[in-house]
Motif scaffolding. Structure first.
Motif, PDB file in Angstrom:
ATOM      1  N   ILE A  59      50.578 -33.328  24.856  1.00 39.71           N
ATOM      2  CA  ILE A  59      50.788 -34.765  24.734  1.00 39.71           C
ATOM      3  C   ILE A  59      50.690 -35.153  23.266  1.00 39.71           C
ATOM      4  O   ILE A  59      49.713 -34.827  22.592  1.00 39.71           O
ATOM      5  N   VAL A  60      51.718 -35.835  22.764  1.00 42.84           N
ATOM      6  CA  VAL A  60      51.676 -36.400  21.413  1.00 42.84           C
ATOM      7  C   VAL A  60      51.533 -37.912  21.584  1.00 42.84           C
ATOM      8  O   VAL A  60      52.468 -38.587  22.016  1.00 42.84           O
ATOM      9  N   GLN A  61      50.366 -38.425  21.270  1.00 43.69           N
ATOM     10  CA  GLN A  61      50.025 -39.821  21.538  1.00 43.69           C
ATOM     11  C   GLN A  61      49.858 -40.603  20.241  1.00 43.69           C
ATOM     12  O   GLN A  61      49.027 -40.263  19.395  1.00 43.69           O
ATOM     13  N   MET A  62      50.669 -41.648  20.072  1.00 41.87           N
ATOM     14  CA  MET A  62      50.442 -42.536  18.932  1.00 41.87           C
ATOM     15  C   MET A  62      49.130 -43.282  19.161  1.00 41.87           C
ATOM     16  O   MET A  62      48.871 -43.751  20.278  1.00 41.87           O
ATOM     17  N   PRO A  63      48.283 -43.415  18.140  1.00 43.05           N
ATOM     18  CA  PRO A  63      46.988 -44.082  18.334  1.00 43.05           C
ATOM     19  C   PRO A  63      47.147 -45.589  18.446  1.00 43.05           C
ATOM     20  O   PRO A  63      48.109 -46.174  17.945  1.00 43.05           O
ATOM     21  N   TYR A  64      46.170 -46.198  19.099  1.00 43.22           N
ATOM     22  CA  TYR A  64      46.117 -47.660  19.183  1.00 43.22           C
ATOM     23  C   TYR A  64      45.427 -48.170  17.927  1.00 43.22           C
ATOM     24  O   TYR A  64      44.502 -47.550  17.424  1.00 43.22           O
ATOM     25  N   TRP A  65      45.872 -49.317  17.414  1.00 45.92           N
ATOM     26  CA  TRP A  65      45.242 -49.863  16.226  1.00 45.92           C
ATOM     27  C   TRP A  65      44.986 -51.355  16.415  1.00 45.92           C
ATOM     28  O   TRP A  65      45.531 -51.990  17.318  1.00 45.92           O
ATOM     29  N   GLY A  66      44.104 -51.898  15.562  1.00 41.51           N
ATOM     30  CA  GLY A  66      43.751 -53.314  15.664  1.00 41.51           C
ATOM     31  C   GLY A  66      42.244 -53.487  15.710  1.00 41.51           C
ATOM     32  O   GLY A  66      41.504 -52.847  14.951  1.00 41.51           O
ATOM     33  N   ASP A  67      41.784 -54.335  16.612  1.00 44.40           N
ATOM     34  CA  ASP A  67      40.356 -54.596  16.766  1.00 44.40           C
ATOM     35  C   ASP A  67      39.599 -53.314  17.091  1.00 44.40           C
ATOM     36  O   ASP A  67      40.049 -52.499  17.902  1.00 44.40           O
ATOM     37  N   TYR A  68      38.436 -53.111  16.461  1.00 43.91           N
ATOM     38  CA  TYR A  68      37.680 -51.872  16.638  1.00 43.91           C
ATOM     39  C   TYR A  68      37.334 -51.611  18.101  1.00 43.91           C
ATOM     40  O   TYR A  68      37.474 -50.496  18.601  1.00 43.91           O
ATOM     41  N   LYS A  69      36.860 -52.654  18.796  1.00 48.36           N
ATOM     42  CA  LYS A  69      36.478 -52.473  20.194  1.00 48.36           C
ATOM     43  C   LYS A  69      37.677 -52.080  21.049  1.00 48.36           C
ATOM     44  O   LYS A  69      37.583 -51.232  21.945  1.00 48.36           O
TER      45      LYS A  69
END
Length: 357
Positions: A172-182
């Motif tokens: 699996i090649v997964q783009m990371p989620y970004w934004g608020d730390y939580k």
């Protein structure tokens, strides 16, 4: 005659009330000795089990053949009464559920009672798919022994194809989620849990461009937490050894450059591609022969369009719908498994037909 009735934990009193209504002459004991999920029913009606099974809160009904004190020697003696119910050409297994404190273990019961039954019947033991199950339910100072058919609903049976045949060669090649730390950490947990649940070959976290290091750090921390929570459940639930899925970080464009080489199959999930139904036959065949299957999953944004021309397949899993980030891995892998399993069954069928000619 007595019946051991099993329910979901906390539903035993509800089930007991319905049993009393269905069998007004029966003695019904919910949560015997304080053990949840159990109801003991005593009645003169030998067919009461069928009526009890009409109650949705009831999960299993076990008719008791022999009741003895919860002592190992006395339990083993029940083999004399159990043996006539097991044919020489049948297989059996002894399964014991022990509640309370005793000077023997469930394994002691399985081993000693099983050996005695085998001595009396010459039947073979089959712990995975027995024809008959000798069920021993120990509740405090009493032991209830039954003989029931092999489970109707099983997790693992010979006619089911092991999904790990595909997932163990799938990356699996997964783009990371970004934004608020939580939010980063929360989505990371869900993705880590999903990747571990499918026991894939590898999870690659692949940013498409420079991103905030601390947002990525929280996402990776979440992946680790999610993976660990699922791994601990798998260790307890599975009869085989489970390994943690390797997790790495790599630039998305470099992943494409590297994975294009060799017998690797590259799949991008995106609404711009053809539907799975349009390509399933060829896709399943290519997955079968591929050394490695690499699935690219977006996050907030889809996989960059420029990478489409380097993929072997761009597939729309659900036309007119966009998966949420946390649903990307489960949605893609379940869909791919369905077409892969269909291909394997067709392949087995053709092999059987050819060998029969």
């Amino acid at each position: 005659m007595k019946f051991i009735v099993k329910t979901q934990r906390g539903m035993e009193s509800v089930a007991a009330n319905y049993i009393r209504e269905a069998l007004p002459d029966a003695e019904v004991w919910a949560s015997p000795m304080g053990y949840y999920g159990l109801v003991i029913v005593e009645t003169e009606d030998e067919n009461a089990g069928k009526e009890i099974l009409e109650i949705p809160e009831v999960e299993r009904v076990i008719p008791v053949l022999v009741e003895v004190p919860a002592e190992l020697e006395r339990i083993v003696e029940t083999a004399e009464r159990i043996a006539p119910l097991i044919g020489e050409n049948e297989t059996f297994a002894v399964k014991t559920k022990r509640r309370g404190k005793h000077d023997f273990s469930s394994l002691d019961v399985n081993r000693n009672l099983g050996a005695k039954i085998q001595e009396l019947t010459n039947a073979d033991v089959n712990l995975s798919w027995p024809d008959k199950v000798v069920q021993v339910e120990i509740i405090g100072d009493r032991a209830y022994v039954s003989v029931v058919p092999g489970e109707e609903f099983r997790k693992f049976t010979p006619d089911k194809i092991d999904a790990r045949k595909l997932f163990h060669k799938l990356t699996i090649v997964q783009m990371p989620y970004w934004g608020d730390y939580k939010a980063c950490r929360s989505f990371g947990e869900k993705i880590g849990r999903a990747a571990q649940a499918f026991e894939v070959k590898e999870l690659i976290i692949a940013p498409k461009e420079k991103m905030d290091a601390f947002e990525l750090m929280e996402f990776i921390r979440g992946v680790k937490v999610g993976q660990e929570s699922r791994y601990q459940i798998q260790r307890e639930a599975y009869p085989w050894k489970v390994e943690k899925v390797p997790v790495s970080v790599w630039d998305l464009y470099q992943v494409i450059r590297d994975k294009r080489r060799g017998k690797r199959l590259l799949i991008i999930t995106d609404p711009k591609g053809p539907t799975l139904a349009e390509v399933k036959d060829k896709l399943a065949r290519d997955m079968f022969y591929a050394k490695e299957v690499v699935v690219f999953v977006g996050s907030r944004e889809g996989i960059p369009r420029g990478l489409f021309r380097f993929a072997d397949y761009v597939v729309d899993l659900a036309p007119y719908m966009t998966f949420a980030t946390e649903h990307g891995i489960p949605g893609a892998l379940v869909s791919l498994w369905e077409v892969y399993e269909e291909y394997l069954r067709e392949r087995e069928k053709q092999t059987e037909e050819e060998s029969g000619q």
